[in-house]
Enzyme design. Structure first.
Site, PDB file in Angstrom:
ATOM      1  N   TYR B  99      21.653   7.709 -45.487  1.00 45.52           N
ATOM      2  CA  TYR B  99      22.090   6.528 -44.740  1.00 45.52           C
ATOM      3  C   TYR B  99      23.648   6.045 -44.879  1.00 45.52           C
ATOM      4  O   TYR B  99      24.301   6.854 -45.381  1.00 45.52           O
ATOM      5  CB  TYR B  99      21.621   5.262 -45.187  1.00 45.52           C
ATOM      6  CG  TYR B  99      21.666   4.643 -46.771  1.00 45.52           C
ATOM      7  CD1 TYR B  99      21.116   5.516 -47.851  1.00 45.52           C
ATOM      8  CD2 TYR B  99      22.237   3.462 -46.808  1.00 45.52           C
ATOM      9  CE1 TYR B  99      21.598   4.812 -49.005  1.00 45.52           C
ATOM     10  CE2 TYR B  99      22.496   3.042 -48.130  1.00 45.52           C
ATOM     11  CZ  TYR B  99      22.143   3.611 -49.098  1.00 45.52           C
ATOM     12  OH  TYR B  99      22.485   3.046 -50.465  1.00 45.52           O
ATOM     13  N   ASP B 101      26.361   4.065 -46.289  1.00 46.09           N
ATOM     14  CA  ASP B 101      26.710   3.264 -47.078  1.00 46.09           C
ATOM     15  C   ASP B 101      28.100   2.604 -47.299  1.00 46.09           C
ATOM     16  O   ASP B 101      28.806   3.360 -47.954  1.00 46.09           O
ATOM     17  CB  ASP B 101      25.878   3.665 -48.573  1.00 46.09           C
ATOM     18  CG  ASP B 101      25.926   2.390 -49.685  1.00 46.09           C
ATOM     19  OD1 ASP B 101      26.339   1.231 -49.309  1.00 46.09           O
ATOM     20  OD2 ASP B 101      25.769   2.850 -50.989  1.00 46.09           O
ATOM     21  N   HIS B 161      24.960   8.040 -58.187  1.00 45.91           N
ATOM     22  CA  HIS B 161      24.397   7.103 -59.188  1.00 45.91           C
ATOM     23  C   HIS B 161      22.981   8.178 -59.526  1.00 45.91           C
ATOM     24  O   HIS B 161      22.472   8.964 -58.822  1.00 45.91           O
ATOM     25  CB  HIS B 161      23.720   5.978 -58.484  1.00 45.91           C
ATOM     26  CG  HIS B 161      24.704   5.176 -58.076  1.00 45.91           C
ATOM     27  ND1 HIS B 161      24.621   3.884 -57.366  1.00 45.91           N
ATOM     28  CD2 HIS B 161      26.160   4.865 -58.275  1.00 45.91           C
ATOM     29  CE1 HIS B 161      25.760   3.181 -57.216  1.00 45.91           C
ATOM     30  NE2 HIS B 161      26.763   4.098 -57.717  1.00 45.91           N
ATOM     31  N   ARG B 246      13.695   0.917 -63.775  1.00 47.46           N
ATOM     32  CA  ARG B 246      14.611   1.982 -63.302  1.00 47.46           C
ATOM     33  C   ARG B 246      15.974   1.988 -64.076  1.00 47.46           C
ATOM     34  O   ARG B 246      16.583   0.829 -63.680  1.00 47.46           O
ATOM     35  CB  ARG B 246      14.793   2.003 -61.870  1.00 47.46           C
ATOM     36  CG  ARG B 246      15.635   3.321 -61.270  1.00 47.46           C
ATOM     37  CD  ARG B 246      15.699   3.055 -59.678  1.00 47.46           C
ATOM     38  NE  ARG B 246      16.297   1.990 -59.444  1.00 47.46           N
ATOM     39  CZ  ARG B 246      17.329   1.996 -58.451  1.00 47.46           C
ATOM     40  NH1 ARG B 246      17.905   3.026 -57.899  1.00 47.46           N
ATOM     41  NH2 ARG B 246      17.789   0.863 -57.902  1.00 47.46           N
TER      42      ARG B 246
END
Lengths: 65, 504
Positions: B99, B101, B161, B246
């Protein structure tokens, strides 16, 4: 700064845990310049010479996460 | 509860995008167009209902997220496009997310608990993104280049990340307390290297280990765009939220070196195990982790001494050796854990003996060695325009242009996965993740039936017109062969839903 040691002693990673790192202060000797073999590939240097020297100046990005 | 011996992990990379003549204000559109050029099949639209960027794992929701004031100016003339249009979010048949971002094309690998698969999935992302860059270049007649980096050298940073499945039963405060020592010191091997410094008021830095160290302002928060934290506390499980959280790591660098990725994720997995097992890490708690990561980063060839909370002093190497020593309790868990331990030790030993001897494994050392050689041969210094440009070019993912790839071709960089493994991960999901396998199957075979899709939930429209939401983590415990058999015969949404119900 402190100089790099000659190499870690085996007991450093074998010692029982948890163990405090040895207390040390900034009075240790200064840094040493490493002696390093460098790449000699002409292809890499040729590729580097082809890079637009203005790329860094013109390279602007959005701030992201 | 014992720690997770294996955990699902993933890597998200916001790529830099460069098109001659385009400024930052034009990059949102350019990034969207690049993402949209990905060929079918893929599944969309994305379901943002499951994203909670303001929800803090410490039990509160912040009113708003910090925004970079300089970057915000580019948004003032924003369009009225919906999120889905602007972000062009899509799930690919390999279970990855692609995508736009915030002006960066982002590739998020599918999740896997296998480090080699993770590396191959990350490399597959590089290749998929480069294919899109070539496609856009051919279509527009203007070179579109992508960089796997985290800084433009001019004050704008963007992330790579890591996501790690972790135990919900462990208090988030334990992660916040213990992770900074690892995050500040692991840059010895995770650093991608950077010329200069982007923190206001700091001068005289020619080169540093980390692309990101300049940008961290606080220890823990949900923010990612500004006032960035060392420990991101965003609370999005992407799995069973009652059992798992997470750990979303935003302080890492984008790595081109496979060994760097292996160590980055392998060691962090082991440190998470230590935290989950309640191992006392107080002896390496840093007095000021934010100052430490910057000091370590800005002295790549020396070992800065910094204070511990207990009043002692230490170095990055000693903290890493201590974590390695503690992690040896996991020796014998599986061959991969043993390889992480031995690779970790060898790296630290080599760095201790000679920091640049790790140039075949650490991106920062490879870059520094190259730039130093060039600077000496050409008689330029590290602040010159050409060196700044070479820094950017190091990260170019075009194999015919990027400097990392030149080193790779010359055999100067170690690799861990094969071309075949990377090619496979461009097409198919990791075989150890039921969630990724189901997402990939739907993206490849049933994209027209998708009402919405996200990491852990897919809503499908049945022939009757009824919508059915599938929670994917419910299939985690299903045997791989049973899942494969169920998917094999499911060429319609109705058949898939029936087959999954039968094996759950």
């Amino acid at each position: 700064m402190i100089a790099f040691p000659d190499g870690p002693s085996p007991e450093r990673i074998e010692r029982p845990s948890p163990a405090d790192p040895a207390p040390r202060g900034p009075e240790q000797p200064g840094p040493v310049t490493p002696d390093v073999d460098r790449p000699t590939s002409r292809n890499i240097m040729d590729r580097m010479r082809k890079v637009d020297p203005k790329l860094g100046r013109n390279y602007r990005q959005r701030s992201g996460q | 509860m014992a720690s997770l011996p294996r955990r699902l992990m993933g890597i998200e990379t916001e790529y830099g995008i460069h098109i001659d003549g385009l400024g930052p204000d034009a990059l949102v559109k350019a990034s969207r167009e690049l993402v949209e050029s990905h060929p079918k099949p893929y599944a969309s639209p994305w379901e943002y209902r499951h994203e909670h960027p303001r929800r803090d794992a410490r039990g509160f929701v912040v009113d708003r997220l910090s925004v970079d004031p300089i970057d915000a100016r580019y948004d003032q003339a924003g369009t009225n496009t919906t999120d889905n249009h602007l972000r062009a979010d899509r799930m690919l048949p390999n279970g990855a997310r692609l995508y736009n971002d915030h002006g960066h094309p982002e590739y998020s690998t599918p999740e896997t608990s296998d480090l080699f698969t993770l590396i191959a999935a990350d490399k597959a992302g590089e290749r998929i993104m480069q294919e899109l860059a070539v496609k856009r270049s051919d279509l527009t007649g203007t070179l579109v280049s992508l960089q796997k980096n985290n800084s433009d050298g001019n004050g704008a940073s963007y992330g790579t990340h890591e996501s790690y499945q972790a135990l919900r039963s462990v208090d988030i405060e334990a992660y916040i307390r213990d992770l900074p020592a690892h995050f500040a010191t692991r840059i010895l091997y995770t650093g991608a290297g950077k010329t200069g410094c982007e923190e206001a008021g700091i001068r005289g830095i020619d080169f540093q280990l980390s692309q990101r160290a300049d940008f961290f302002k606080v220890i823990a928060s949900v923010d990612t765009l500004y006032n960035r934290p060392l420990v991101n506390t965003r609370d999005e499980s992407h799995d069973d939220p009652t059992q798992l959280r997470r750990i979303h790591v935003i302080c890492g660098d984008a790595n081109l070196s496979e060994t760097a990725t292996f160590l980055k994720c392998g060691t962090t997995h082991l440190v998470l195990r230590l935290i989950e097992d309640g191992v006392d890490l107080s002896h390496i708690a840093l007095a000021d982790p934010l100052a430490a990561i910057k000091e370590i980063s800005r002295n790549p060839l020396t070992l800065p001494v910094f204070a511990l909370k207990n009043g002692n002093f230490t170095t990055a190497l000693e903290v890493q050796y201590s974590l390695l020593g503690l992690s040896r309790r996991y020796e014998g868990t599986d061959p991969q854990t043993d390889l992480v331990l031995s690779t970790w030790k060898t790296f630290l030993d080599d760095y201790a003996a000679n920091p640049l001897s790790v140039a075949d494994r650490a991106d920062w050392a490879a870059k520094y060695t190259l730039l130093t050689q060039f600077a000496e041969e050409e008689g330029v210094d590290f602040k010159s325009d050409i060196i700044q440009s070479l820094d950017i070019a190091f990260h170019d993912i075009d194999p015919d242009a990027g400097l990392h790839f030149a080193l790779l071709d010359a055999g100067d960089v170690r690799t861990l996965v094969t071309d075949d493994a990377i090619s496979l991960l461009m097409e198919q999901p990791p075989q150890d993740s039921a969630k990724a396998i189901i997402r990939g199957h739907i993206a490849r075979h049933l994209p027209d039936a998708v009402v919405s899709i996200s990491w852990d939930e897919v809503t499908l429209r049945l022939q009757s017109g009824q919508n059915v939401a599938l929670t994917l983590h419910a299939f985690t415990a299903v045997a791989a062969d049973a899942l494969a058999a169920a998917l094999e015969g499911s060429s319609t949404a109705d058949a898939l839903v029936a087959a999954l119900k039968s094996i759950r």
